[in-house]
Write an enzyme that holds these catalytic residues in place. Sequence first.
Site, PDB file in Angstrom:
ATOM      1  N   GLU A 154       0.828  -1.212   0.000  1.00  0.00           N
ATOM      2  CA  GLU A 154       0.000   0.000   0.000  1.00  0.00           C
ATOM      3  C   GLU A 154       0.860   1.259   0.000  1.00  0.00           C
ATOM      4  O   GLU A 154       1.794   1.393   0.801  1.00  0.00           O
ATOM      5  CB  GLU A 154      -0.889  -0.010   1.246  1.00  0.00           C
ATOM      6  N   GLU A 248     -12.310   1.412   3.865  1.00  0.00           N
ATOM      7  CA  GLU A 248     -11.443   1.705   5.009  1.00  0.00           C
ATOM      8  C   GLU A 248     -11.631   3.196   5.271  1.00  0.00           C
ATOM      9  O   GLU A 248     -10.957   4.047   4.697  1.00  0.00           O
ATOM     10  CB  GLU A 248      -9.976   1.393   4.698  1.00  0.00           C
TER      11      GLU A 248
HETATM   12  C1  LER Z   1      -3.828   1.305   6.061  1.00  0.00           C
HETATM   13  O1  LER Z   1      -4.598   0.693   5.092  1.00  0.00           O
HETATM   14  C2  LER Z   1      -3.809   2.755   5.882  1.00  0.00           C
HETATM   15  O2  LER Z   1      -4.367   3.284   4.967  1.00  0.00           O
HETATM   16  C3  LER Z   1      -3.054   3.558   6.841  1.00  0.00           C
HETATM   17  O3  LER Z   1      -3.378   4.895   6.693  1.00  0.00           O
HETATM   18  C4  LER Z   1      -3.259   3.119   8.259  1.00  0.00           C
HETATM   19  O4  LER Z   1      -4.135   3.924   8.928  1.00  0.00           O
HETATM   20 MN    MN Z   2      -5.491   2.139   3.499  1.00  0.00          MN
END
Ligand code: LER
Ligand code: MN
Length: 278
Positions: A154, A248
């Site tokens: 990520e 998320e």
């Molecule tokens: C995790 O997926 C993310 O986006 C980070 O910003 C953890 O808060």
């Molecule tokens: Mn994230």
Amino acid sequence: MMKSCVTISLVPTLRKGPWIFWDDLEVSIPKAKRVGFDAVELFTASADAVDADGLAELLATERIGLAAVGTGAGKVLHGLSLTSADADVRRQAHEYITAMIDFGARFGAPAIIGSMQGNVEKDVERAQAFAWLTGSLRTLAEHAAACNVTLIYELLNRYETNLINRLADGVTLLEEAGITNVKLLADLFHMNIEEVSIGDAIRNAGGQIGHVHFADSNRRPVGNGHMDIKSAVAALGDIGYSGYLSAEALPWPDPNRAAEQTMRAFQECTRSNSECSA
Ligand code: LER
Ligand code: MN
């Protein structure tokens, strides 16, 4: 076709974090199903913090998938990082992620490396930090391949990591290191801070994108900020993305309404890009 997903955090000490549901799995998985999600994404304290057999039973009963498992608790709860100056911390980070890969693989779900990538720490050469990062990504991706899952890397915004922050740099990192079996996570919240154009960044990364975190500019559920979600989802359509849009996001104003708003936005945006007004 893109699929919907909602996050569940099982770490009560991180209540302020960007996860929609917080209750026990027995409560949140049926809720996710009722709202209409295809899958859930789990954020847990560690791989052994969850009863895997109980989870398997719940997923089967509710006929809902496990899209991915987060590893960020390794950093925020346990202080681990793949780029720590301390070799023992790096080794523990590696073990922690390996266990999460094994846990997710039972359900065909990839593990996500976000916060666990860490930072270029004080007194560490930038090139050294990247060597640690790519070395770990390579070994962990090989382990994931042996478990028949991909590994997800990520890109985070600059306030969370000083390594790299944009999708294009993620593509370059993997290409230059010749790392395979790693896909990139396009988190729309981070992208809103870092990318010149979210749509162009998605189109340029193309098939390298393996997972999407679906949130608005202020990290509230999509529809509560100023993100041009229509063009972001159109770009995902252009690259033929058929993975998850995983919420998320902050549980604003509360988990149930956040989940319902996310589902409305998901349906509008994926039904027809031209109708998307979320
Ligand atoms: C995790 O997926 C993310 O986006 C980070 O910003 C953890 O808060
Ligand atoms: Mn994230």
